[in-house]
Scaffold this active site. Structure first.
Site, PDB file in Angstrom:
ATOM      1  N   ALA A  57       0.828  -1.219   0.000  1.00 21.39           N
ATOM      2  CA  ALA A  57       0.000   0.000   0.000  1.00 21.39           C
ATOM      3  C   ALA A  57       0.858   1.263   0.000  1.00 21.39           C
ATOM      4  O   ALA A  57       0.457   2.289  -0.540  1.00 21.39           O
ATOM      5  CB  ALA A  57      -0.933  -0.010   1.207  1.00 21.39           C
ATOM      6  N   ILE A  83      -4.111  -4.442   6.924  1.00 23.67           N
ATOM      7  CA  ILE A  83      -4.777  -5.122   8.045  1.00 23.67           C
ATOM      8  C   ILE A  83      -3.970  -4.874   9.317  1.00 23.67           C
ATOM      9  O   ILE A  83      -2.742  -5.060   9.329  1.00 23.67           O
ATOM     10  CB  ILE A  83      -4.899  -6.639   7.771  1.00 23.67           C
ATOM     11  CG1 ILE A  83      -5.702  -6.869   6.486  1.00 23.67           C
ATOM     12  CG2 ILE A  83      -5.567  -7.343   8.957  1.00 23.67           C
ATOM     13  CD1 ILE A  83      -5.769  -8.321   6.034  1.00 23.67           C
ATOM     14  N   HIS A  89       2.836  -0.121  12.879  1.00 22.81           N
ATOM     15  CA  HIS A  89       3.057  -0.190  11.427  1.00 22.81           C
ATOM     16  C   HIS A  89       1.766   0.045  10.638  1.00 22.81           C
ATOM     17  O   HIS A  89       1.769   0.733   9.611  1.00 22.81           O
ATOM     18  CB  HIS A  89       3.631  -1.580  11.093  1.00 22.81           C
ATOM     19  CG  HIS A  89       4.255  -1.663   9.745  1.00 22.81           C
ATOM     20  ND1 HIS A  89       5.398  -0.985   9.410  1.00 22.81           N
ATOM     21  CD2 HIS A  89       3.897  -2.346   8.634  1.00 22.81           C
ATOM     22  CE1 HIS A  89       5.716  -1.251   8.164  1.00 22.81           C
ATOM     23  NE2 HIS A  89       4.817  -2.065   7.666  1.00 22.81           N
TER      24      HIS A  89
HETATM   25  N1  INI Z   1       1.335  -3.297   2.919  1.00 20.81           N
HETATM   26  C1  INI Z   1       0.028  -3.473   2.664  1.00 20.81           C
HETATM   27  O1  INI Z   1      -0.412  -3.243   1.535  1.00 20.81           O
HETATM   28  N2  INI Z   1      -0.797  -3.918   3.644  1.00 20.81           N
HETATM   29  C2  INI Z   1      -0.368  -4.190   4.905  1.00 20.81           C
HETATM   30  O2  INI Z   1      -1.184  -4.609   5.751  1.00 20.81           O
HETATM   31  C3  INI Z   1       0.995  -3.999   5.190  1.00 20.81           C
HETATM   32  N3  INI Z   1       1.499  -4.264   6.507  1.00 20.81           N
HETATM   33  O3  INI Z   1       0.703  -4.466   7.422  1.00 20.81           O
HETATM   34  O4  INI Z   1       2.685  -4.296   6.728  1.00 20.81           O
HETATM   35  C4  INI Z   1       1.854  -3.544   4.158  1.00 20.81           C
HETATM   36  N4  INI Z   1       3.172  -3.360   4.374  1.00 20.81           N
HETATM   37  C5  INI Z   1       4.112  -3.234   3.300  1.00 20.81           C
HETATM   38  C6  INI Z   1       4.304  -1.802   2.829  1.00 20.81           C
HETATM   39  O5  INI Z   1       3.155  -1.341   2.144  1.00 20.81           O
HETATM   40  C7  INI Z   1       5.490  -1.675   1.872  1.00 20.81           C
HETATM   41  O6  INI Z   1       5.272  -2.459   0.725  1.00 20.81           O
HETATM   42  C8  INI Z   1       6.812  -2.136   2.516  1.00 20.81           C
HETATM   43  O7  INI Z   1       7.018  -1.439   3.713  1.00 20.81           O
HETATM   44  C9  INI Z   1       7.992  -1.866   1.555  1.00 20.81           C
HETATM   45  O8  INI Z   1       8.103  -0.495   1.222  1.00 20.81           O
END
Ligand code: INI
Length: 154
Positions: A57, A83, A89
């Site tokens: 996201a 979620i 985070h």
């Molecule tokens: N990305 C999501 O799309 N949903 C989540 O629930 C989520 N959690 O919970 O960690 C999540 N993390 C990844 C983030 O979006 C990045 O892709 C990652 O940090 C790399 O930049």
């Protein structure tokens, strides 16, 4: 009084869908819902729909910005799912993603439909991706179509 409101049929529209891979078991249902509305209600041609996949996201706003600034799309549909876990985070990812998308929409003046779920648990995400509580991907697609037609008249 002049009222400006948009219909949903938009046969000539060019649409980008940006979807994250994180929680893909939910997100693929959001894509299905969005495509169903674009095809069946919007009458958008399949060749005018571009699907962009990004890691999570957090990465959605950058890809949406690229799409918006390309001038190739009348609207962009952002789909994903954040979620809640045990840490802070969740707030960071959900807030930054939604803030980024709102910024892109206002700066680019291209409608960006917000179909990123932010839920307390997996059950809520399942309910909003094509079961008990509808399909947020379909809702986002409908909002995108409506905004294209509203803006056209302004
Ligand atoms: N990305 C999501 O799309 N949903 C989540 O629930 C989520 N959690 O919970 O960690 C999540 N993390 C990844 C983030 O979006 C990045 O892709 C990652 O940090 C790399 O930049």
């Amino acid at each position: 009084m002049q009222v400006i409101e948009g219909v949903l049929a938009t046969p000539e529209a060019k649409i980008a869908i940006v979807v994250s891979r994180f929680n893909s078991f939910i997100n693929e249902h959001l894509v299905e819902g969005a495509l169903d509305v674009l095809h069946r209600i919007g009458q958008v041609k399949d060749e005018n729909i571009t699907l962009v996949r990004v890691p999570g996201a957090i990465e959605i706003p950058l890809a949406v910005k690229k799409a918006a600034n390309s001038g190739k799309f009348d609207a962009i549909i952002a789909l994903g799912c954040v979620i809640r876990g045990d840490t802070y985070h969740f707030e960071v990812v959900a807030n930054e993603s939604s803030k980024g998308l709102a910024q892109v929409m206002l700066q680019s003046e291209v409608p960006v439909a917000f179909g990123v779920l932010t839920t307390e648990n997996i059950e809520q995400a399942v309910q909003r991706s094509g079961s008990k509580a509808g399909n947020k991907g379909a809702e986002a697609a409908s909002a995108a179509l409506e905004m294209i037609n509203v803006l056209k008249q302004m």
